[in-house]
Design an enzyme around this catalytic site. Sequence first.
Site, short mmCIF file in Angstrom:
data_model
loop_
_atom_site.label_atom_id
_atom_site.label_comp_id
_atom_site.label_asym_id
_atom_site.label_seq_id
_atom_site.Cartn_x
_atom_site.Cartn_y
_atom_site.Cartn_z
N SER A 1 -2.11 12.54 4.53
CA SER A 1 -2.71 11.57 3.61
C SER A 1 -4.22 11.45 3.76
CB SER A 1 -2.07 10.21 3.80
OG SER A 1 -2.17 9.80 5.15
N THR B 1 -4.23 5.76 3.98
CA THR B 1 -5.66 6.05 4.09
C THR B 1 -6.09 5.58 5.46
OG1 THR B 1 -6.07 5.70 1.76
CG2 THR B 1 -7.91 5.25 3.22
N THR C 1 -9.68 9.44 2.65
CA THR C 1 -8.30 9.66 2.18
C THR C 1 -8.19 10.90 1.31
OG1 THR C 1 -6.45 8.54 1.08
CG2 THR C 1 -8.58 8.33 0.02
N ARG D 1 -8.57 12.04 -10.49
CA ARG D 1 -8.32 10.62 -10.20
C ARG D 1 -9.06 10.20 -8.93
NH1 ARG D 1 -6.19 7.60 -5.65
NH2 ARG D 1 -5.29 5.69 -6.44
N THR E 1 -5.80 -0.16 2.07
CA THR E 1 -4.96 1.02 1.90
C THR E 1 -3.87 0.66 0.90
OG1 THR E 1 -3.54 2.61 3.04
CG2 THR E 1 -3.53 0.37 3.92
N GLY E 2 -3.29 1.70 0.31
CA GLY E 2 -2.25 1.44 -0.70
C GLY E 2 -2.73 1.88 -2.07
N1 ASP Z 1 -5.88 3.74 -1.29
C1 ASP Z 1 -5.71 5.16 -1.46
C2 ASP Z 1 -5.91 5.53 -2.89
O1 ASP Z 1 -5.49 4.81 -3.76
C3 ASP Z 1 -4.42 5.67 -1.02
C4 ASP Z 1 -3.77 5.04 0.17
O2 ASP Z 1 -4.31 4.22 0.87
O3 ASP Z 1 -2.65 5.34 0.43
O4 ASP Z 1 -6.42 6.60 -3.13
#
Ligand code: ASP
Length: 329
Positions: free
Chosen positions: A84, A186, A204, A214, A237-238
């Site tokens: 990731s 991330t 990330t 994107r 994160t997320g």
């Molecule tokens: N926040 C990151 C993104 O949307 C991905 C992640 O944290 O899992 O690119």
Amino acid sequence: MTNRKNFIKTATLASAALLLSAFKDEAENVKPKKITGKPIVISTWDFGLQANEAAWQVLKNNGRALDSVEAGVKIPEADPTNQSVGYGGRPDRDGRVTLDACIMDEFSNIGSVACIEHIMHPISVARLVMEKTPHVMLVGDGALQFALDNGFMKENLLTEASEKEWKEWLKNSEYKPVINIENHDTIGMLAMDAEGNLSGACTTSGLAYKMHGRVGDSPIIGAGLYVDNEIGAATSTGIGEEVIRIVGSHLVVELMRQGKSPQKACEAAVNRIIKLIKLRKKDLKDYQVGFLALNKNGETGAFSIQKGFNYAKYNSDGNKLFDADSFVK
Ligand code: ASP
């Protein structure tokens, strides 16, 4: 007349004294408060433990928080088993590994790269953008060109394992980008050095199988990361789209400025996201976002929508992993 003169003289003296005391107050207010709980470094997810080790090497030798967060996040960036972040990251739906990263220091210097390909350490490119250009963000080919011009090597970041998974995904995907709560993570890292100065880094490979081009929250200063050396720092994160919607990390820092603890600030930001998910009549179970925060006293906070978010903290008590509390229990 004499009385009037005396009155003016007294009034002038009195206002001068008032002015002086106001300046004195202001000067006293800018006196640095006593900072406790330093040095410290915190980072998202369990791979933060290893990253913290590298960051701590810098902090324990009285290094700068900025150097510590860069050194720290370079560990997962170079780890092919971490799917990731950086090398080994899951590709977009076209099979291209595109990376996002940003960095911020105690002087509010900022640097960022988005959708950069073929470079193992986007965080170091982000730092160079910050230190060597008049800009704050470079994207795509421009970011790659800048990296190559500055001695970074062009590398293939798609590992066999990630390529195999992507090909499997292609079979049933109908080539649609996916949003799920599993295939992303991330590293966001926040540190306070022995001087009491704060810095942060976030890097990330973004959401797995995203549309090409994107960009998520991670390279966006204010969304994926924010540092205010007077108050504290936050990272996220997320699902980046949800974090961008509320300019999440900046919100967490502003809530701390208003007096909230790092924990309460993270909770309030997550609640804001949940409110907007509900407003848009989406299903909460499809969303995961976690915030991590650190204030100038070395207090930390973490909160997420779903269960499962964890973070690593390294301070004088050692390097430990903690489960964050969540909205959905
Ligand atoms: N926040 C990151 C993104 O949307 C991905 C992640 O944290 O899992 O690119």
